[in-house]
Each structure stands twice: as C-alpha cells, then as structure tokens.
Design a protein around this motif. Structure first.
Motif, PDB file in Angstrom:
ATOM      1  N   VAL A 430       0.814  -1.219   0.000  1.00  0.00           N
ATOM      2  CA  VAL A 430       0.000   0.000   0.000  1.00  0.00           C
ATOM      3  C   VAL A 430       0.847   1.268   0.000  1.00  0.00           C
ATOM      4  CG1 VAL A 430      -1.999  -1.107   1.039  1.00  0.00           C
ATOM      5  CG2 VAL A 430      -0.263  -0.086   2.520  1.00  0.00           C
ATOM      6  N   ARG A 431       2.163   1.119   0.015  1.00  0.00           N
ATOM      7  CA  ARG A 431       3.045   2.276  -0.115  1.00  0.00           C
ATOM      8  C   ARG A 431       3.735   2.315  -1.475  1.00  0.00           C
ATOM      9  NH1 ARG A 431       2.987   1.274   5.355  1.00  0.00           N
ATOM     10  NH2 ARG A 431       3.105   3.118   6.695  1.00  0.00           N
ATOM     11  N   HIS A 432       3.553   1.288  -2.286  1.00  0.00           N
ATOM     12  CA  HIS A 432       4.274   1.193  -3.552  1.00  0.00           C
ATOM     13  C   HIS A 432       3.677   2.167  -4.580  1.00  0.00           C
ATOM     14  CE1 HIS A 432       5.908  -0.489  -7.262  1.00  0.00           C
ATOM     15  NE2 HIS A 432       6.816  -1.084  -6.505  1.00  0.00           N
ATOM     16  N   PRO A 433       4.518   2.830  -5.379  1.00  0.00           N
ATOM     17  CA  PRO A 433       4.021   3.807  -6.371  1.00  0.00           C
ATOM     18  C   PRO A 433       3.021   3.228  -7.360  1.00  0.00           C
ATOM     19  CG  PRO A 433       6.391   4.036  -6.093  1.00  0.00           C
ATOM     20  CD  PRO A 433       5.996   2.819  -5.314  1.00  0.00           C
ATOM     21  N   ALA A 434       3.167   1.945  -7.728  1.00  0.00           N
ATOM     22  CA  ALA A 434       2.222   1.352  -8.680  1.00  0.00           C
ATOM     23  C   ALA A 434       0.822   1.254  -8.089  1.00  0.00           C
ATOM     24  CB  ALA A 434       2.698  -0.034  -9.114  1.00  0.00           C
ATOM     25  N   VAL A 435       0.739   1.129  -6.754  1.00  0.00           N
ATOM     26  CA  VAL A 435      -0.560   1.081  -6.083  1.00  0.00           C
ATOM     27  C   VAL A 435      -1.052   2.484  -5.775  1.00  0.00           C
ATOM     28  CG1 VAL A 435      -1.768   0.346  -3.992  1.00  0.00           C
ATOM     29  CG2 VAL A 435      -0.212  -1.220  -5.140  1.00  0.00           C
ATOM     30  N   THR A 436      -0.215   3.312  -5.195  1.00  0.00           N
ATOM     31  CA  THR A 436      -0.657   4.667  -4.860  1.00  0.00           C
ATOM     32  C   THR A 436      -0.985   5.466  -6.117  1.00  0.00           C
ATOM     33  OG1 THR A 436       1.650   5.462  -4.801  1.00  0.00           O
ATOM     34  CG2 THR A 436       0.677   4.696  -2.730  1.00  0.00           C
TER      35      THR A 436
END
Length: 668
Positions: A430-436
């Motif tokens: 939930v901190r990864h750029p692909a998710v955010t």
C-alpha cells in the motif's frame, strides 16, 4: 422473510452471514468438520451440526450431509457462502428439491456459467465483448497446439471449469505450450475433477475490473458499480478497491451495460459478479460470471451503504429489489473503499501457506472507517485443510488517498504471532508507487515481486533502543504484581530496574531480529535509560508505554512508535514499517541446526500429487522431484543439489506431515 438459515460454509464468510442474519432476527445454523469443532462460526451460530472429516471432500463438499443437517434443524434456506458448493448446480437443485430455498442463483443459471467455454460462446451471442480464443470440446493435444498457433502468442490456457486462479498458465512461445498444457490439465483435474481447457489471447498488462450485479425474480437486474482487483499474485487477488482509479464515467457506463446484458443472458437472480479483462486503452472483454457472492464484496457495501447479504436473503425470499435501486439502474458511490486479505503465509518462502495456533492476533479496532471480516480470534488455529485466511481488513474514506492512509494505519495496528503472515508484505504494497498511483496491472506483482518483499537489514540503533525500552517498561509495570506473590513484596530484590547493592543497575535485553541475536545493555528505570547498542550510548528520557504506544525522547529527539510487548515478542512500528523482534534469554544461547543437502522434506502437511523420480535416478540441482498439494495450492519439491536418488519414501496420493523426509540423495 426466513426465520432460520443454514450456512453451508465456514470461516470468515460464515461469520459474516451470521452477523447479518442476527441483525435481521434470523436464527442461524452452522455446519462443521472435525477440524472446525471449536471454530468461530460454530460458536457464533445458534446451533451447529457436524458433517464429517477434516478434508473438504469429507465434509463441506458433502451436499447430502449438509442437506440432512438442514432438515434436522428445520432451516428454511441455505446460504452457500463462496467456494465449496456455492457454484454447484447439482447441489442447488438438491436444495430446491428438498423444499429448501437456495440463497443464490438458479441451477439453470449456474449451468450456463459452469463451463468457461460455454459461457464465452453465450456472451458472444448476446453482444458482450469476448477475448478471441478456442473453446471447443475437442481436447486433442495436437489440435490444441494448432489452435494456439492460430490465436498467437502470448496466450492463456485456462481450466474450462476452473476459478480462483487455479488451472491457468500463460504461454509466450510455441515451444512452451505442451508442458504448460500438461501442467494445467493436471491441476484442473485435481481441483475441479475435469481437465478440459480453453485457450484465449493474453492481453498484455491488463486490468482486472469486475461489476457486481444483482437480479430478482421479478425481472429486475442492475449493476452495483465496479471493483478493481488488478493487484494479483499468480492470479490470486491481493488488493481490491471500489471505485476503480482507471475507470472513467463513460467506461463505467459501457461496462455496466455489458454486465447487465451478461446477467440477462442467463436470467440471473441474486448476487453475481461479471469479471472483465481490460486493456490499457480501455478495451474490455468478458472473462466469467461468478454465480455467488465474492470475497471482496465488502468494498461495494462500504461505498454504497448496502448489505449485500441482506439483499441476497430478501431476493431469495421472493422480494423484489428496492425500488430506488431499480429506478436508477445502479447506486451512486460514496467515497472509496479498499480491502486486503490477511493470510497465514510466508512471503519470503514463496508465500508458503502456514498453519498453527495464533498465539497473538491483534487487529485494528472497527470503526466507521475500518471493518474487519474474520473467522478466527487469538488462540484459534489455522489448519492445513482450508484456505489460510486470517481476516479481511476493509477501510473507507472520502478519497482514495485518504483510504490508503487509513489502510496503512490499520496495518500498523495489526500484529500476528504464531504462523507467519503477509502483513509486512501488505504494508509495502500500500506504499508502492504502482498502487498509490493506480497504475498496477494484473502481472505487475509477479514481474516485480522483489519490490514488495521485506529486505533484511540491520535495525536502526534508535529503533533497537526503543524496542529495549519497551521491554524494560513492560517488565517494570509487571514487577509489583509479581512481587506481591512472594514472601516480601517490598524487597529490593523484587524490583525490575536492575538495582543491585553497591553499583548502578544493569539490565541486558536480548532480542532476535531477522534471525540475528542482538544484546542491548541498559541502565536506569522509570522512563530514563542509558542504552548501549553496537558500542554506542543512547540516552532515553521521558519514556512511556501505554495502550500500544511508546513515546520517548531518544538522543534529544522526541519519537512516537506503535509498540506491543509480550513474553515472546516485541513489535515496534515507526509509521512507515514494522520491526518485529523475538525476545530471547539474556544469558542463554539456543543451538540451531541447518540440516544437510541430502534430503527433500515436506515444507508443511499435505498430499503428494506426483512423484517424478525413482531410486537410482541422476538429478540436477533445482530439478522437479515431486509435487504436493497443501492449502489449495501446488508446491513443487526440487533437488537441493546434483546427485543420485538413494530412496523415494513416498508415493502419489499419500498424506505427509510437515518436515517428513520424502526423498533421500546418495551422500556426496
């Protein structure tokens, strides 16, 4: 409305259905296997009946035993949950034939969707976009290979009667087709009892977007907006959210119309999910209809303020869908919801499922923004016989960014001891750029898995000091109660501050971090400490541990951590990442053994599916030697080194315990 309902399922979904029934004043009946005699769904239900052995085939897949329990209990309806018999048309027919309502679609609708091949042809006939491919009944390997060439690579092989990510393979070149076909057919046969497959073009970097549909027996059918489930690992959903950050209002309207058309094509009633694969340009294709409630249904409930189980019950009882929903053809969304699945599994060991007693299980407090759907509590065991899910964590807020932050806070408040869990993996997710950034596609996790796995690194000295201080404060707070059990509760020897006659007290806190033992020497008490970490003196002042929070001034800087301490573990969370420590004896070392490379053991309890070697065979390091099945997944067992097989101590079909030696190699 019904007055008594049997839930033909277990775990978190059974508990979730029971909650809605209780709110509506409906009595509930649970069924359970030998392994689930003390499970939470059994404890929550008004009454419960045993239906067989621990294996699903001996209990939760026994429609006859479930029907007998329904008759004995006087249940008027059966809710199948999801999984097990929820999409079994024969079971739905048997329920209706027994004069009991089935809380789900008709058997006829299920049969139309039971075959992926037949479903694809039906959708194409009704104008729903489908992916080009082969859906024929002729399963001759040579024909399938020719069809694969016609469709072109990359393509996907899928079990025609599959689901849940089982029986699926991506093939990128003709030379890889035969081996993948054999593997897919074998897995399909084991999981679904049929080895028929279909072929379809593989869409590169696709999104997985599904629409919740709902129909009643009065001719009404609507969609309840979309959920995005693109964050997947090996086709298993990891994160689900609603609304999708990819879908525009125009695309939502087109996909919603297609979802309703798909439902009308099979005269659908009750809850269902139409799943689409969506290309980067917004082109979308029908994948399948899941004729049941989905694991991820809570995100729809939280954004629409609906209880889908209540709707299921009312529709099954013959009521029409609410007029407000039917008139609008859908329900406008309010805010953003995200769901994560908390599993007993070890991401560092290729997500190997775990089992065992949950010695510690702390989950975030439910609130307007946080919902917990779970089927176990602290002290319960995760068994080897079923899916290793511990709980679903669902959060809601006005915006997607705020919902992601809510999820980070919820995960930070989560602690599990016993079997390993994927909580740290989820925190990185939930901190990864692909998710955010909302750009993740269905294959991203598999392509970039190392970006989501915790990296072993030495703990920061300030963090080690915080962990040691948390332990010392916890010991100090417990000391008075412990001293009161002795003959002299006022004795200085009963204090926990390290006091000794003639010199300032010294305490040693021993912690194990990432497999490495760390000894921390400390002086002081009552919130003031001098802590020695790696030869460095760290001054700690004004330290307080209360309600899972540690506040302290460390080397002149005030810091705040989430912190939990028990007799075995210490968890410190700095707001960005969790740091878990095991507590060790300060003046004792435990001997460890790494074992040798001459044996192949079972990583967990399970059933041997295939043995691919025999005594005397020459093998190379990494070569497949056997395949076992455990907790709904196949695990490949490989040779630990080059050598010769000395003995094979297991055969296909046999059940084995964890750490059992299955294959031995000749000594070097």
């Amino acid at each position: 409305m019904f007055t008594k309902v049997l839930i033909a399922n277990r775990g978190e979904i059974a508990c979730r259905v029971i909650r809605t029934c209780r709110r509506l004043g409906i009595r509930t009946v649970a069924v359970y296997s030998e392994a689930d005699a003390t499970a939470q769904h059994v404890r929550l239900a008004d009454e419960a009946y045993p239906i067989g052995g621990p294996r699903p085939a001996d209990s939760y897949l026994r429609g006859d035993a479930i029907l007998e329990a329904a008759k004995r209990s006087g249940a008027q309806a059966i809710h199948p949950g999801y999984g097990f018999l929820s999409e079994n048309a024969d079971f739905a027919d048997a329920v209706e034939a027994a004069g009991i309502a089935f809380i789900g679609p008709s058997a006829a609708s299920m049969r139309k969707m039971g075959s992926k091949a037949g479903a694809k042809n039906l959708m194409h006939a009704h104008g729903v976009p489908v992916v080009p491919g082969y859906t024929g009944e002729d399963q001759d390997p040579a024909l399938l290979a020719r069809e694969a060439e016609r469709i072109g690579f990359p393509l996907m092989i899928k079990a025609a009667y599959g689901g849940g990510g089982k029986g699926m393979r991506i093939v990128r070149a003709a030379g890889e087709f035969a081996a993948n076909l054999e593997s897919c057919q074998r897995e399909a046969k084991n999981a679904f009892g049929r080895d028929r497959v279909l072929l379809e073009r593989y869409v590169e970097k696709p999104r997985h977007i599904e629409f919740q549909i709902f129909g009643d027996r009065h001719g009404n059918i609507v969609h309840l907006n979309e959920r995005e489930c693109s964050a997947q690992r090996r086709y298993q959903k990891v994160l689900e959210e609603s609304p999708s950050p990819f879908v525009t209002p125009e695309l939502r309207a087109r996909m919603g119309e297609a979802a309703v058309a798909a439902g009308r094509a099979i005269d659908y009633a009750n809850a269902g999910t139409v799943e689409f694969i969506v290309g980067q340009g917004g082109d979308f294709y029908f994948m399948e209809i899941n004729t049941r409630l989905q694991v991820e249904h809570p995100v729809t409930e939280m954004t629409l303020n609906l209880d889908l189980v209540e709707l299921q019950l009312r529709v099954a009882a013959g009521e029409p869908l609410p007029g407000s929903i039917v008139r609008n053809k859908s329900v406008p969304a309010d805010g953003h919801a995200i769901e994560l699945r908390l599993y007993a599994e070890d991401p560092s060991q290729n997500f190997l499922p775990g089992s065992g007693k949950l010695a510690t299980l702390r989950l975030p407090e439910p609130s307007r923004h946080v919902r917990i759907d779970g089927g176990v509590i602290e002290g319960d065991a995760v068994t080897i016989f079923y899916d290793p899910m511990i709980a679903k964590i669902i959060v809601w807020d006005r915006t997607r960014a705020d919902a992601l932050q809510r999820m980070r806070e919820a995960l930070a408040a989560t602690e599990i001891a016993g079997p390993k869990s994927n909580v740290e993996f989820l925190e990185r997710l939930v901190r990864h750029p692909a998710v955010t950034g909302g750009t993740i596609d269905t294959g991203y996790l598999d392509r970039h898995l190392d970006e989501f796995l915790p990296q072993a690194a030495a703990a920061d000295p300030a963090l080690l000091a915080a962990a040691a201080v948390a332990v010392m404060i916890d010991e100090e707070s417990a000391a008075p109660a412990l001293a009161a059990t002795g003959t002299d509760p006022h004795s200085p020897w009963s204090r926990a501050d390290g006091w000794r006659l003639g010199h300032p007290g010294k305490r040693v806190v021993a912690l194990v971090h990432a497999g490495t033992r760390v000894e921390i020497a400390a002086h002081g008490a009552d919130g003031r400490y001098a802590v020695d970490v790696d030869g460095r003196r760290i001054e700690v002042n004004n330290a307080k541990l209360s309600h899972g929070r540690l506040a302290a001034e460390i080397d002149g800087v005030s810091r705040r951590y989430a912190a939990n301490v028990d007799v075995r573990h210490v968890l410190v969370h700095d707001g960005d990442a969790r740091h878990a420590f095991e507590r060790a004896q300060a003046f004792a070392y435990a001997a460890t053994s790494t074992g040798g490379g001459d044996r192949v053991g079972a990583p967990m309890p399970g059933r041997i599916v295939l043995v691919k070697c025999a005594a005397g065979d020459a093998v190379t390091e990494g070569q497949e030697l056997a395949i076992m099945e455990a907790m709904k997944m196949e695990i490949t067992l490989r040779a630990p080194r080059d050598g010769t097989i000395a003995a094979v101590q297991v055969q296909a079909g046999e059940f084995v315990e964890a750490d059992a030696v299955l294959i031995r190699l000749e000594p070097k």
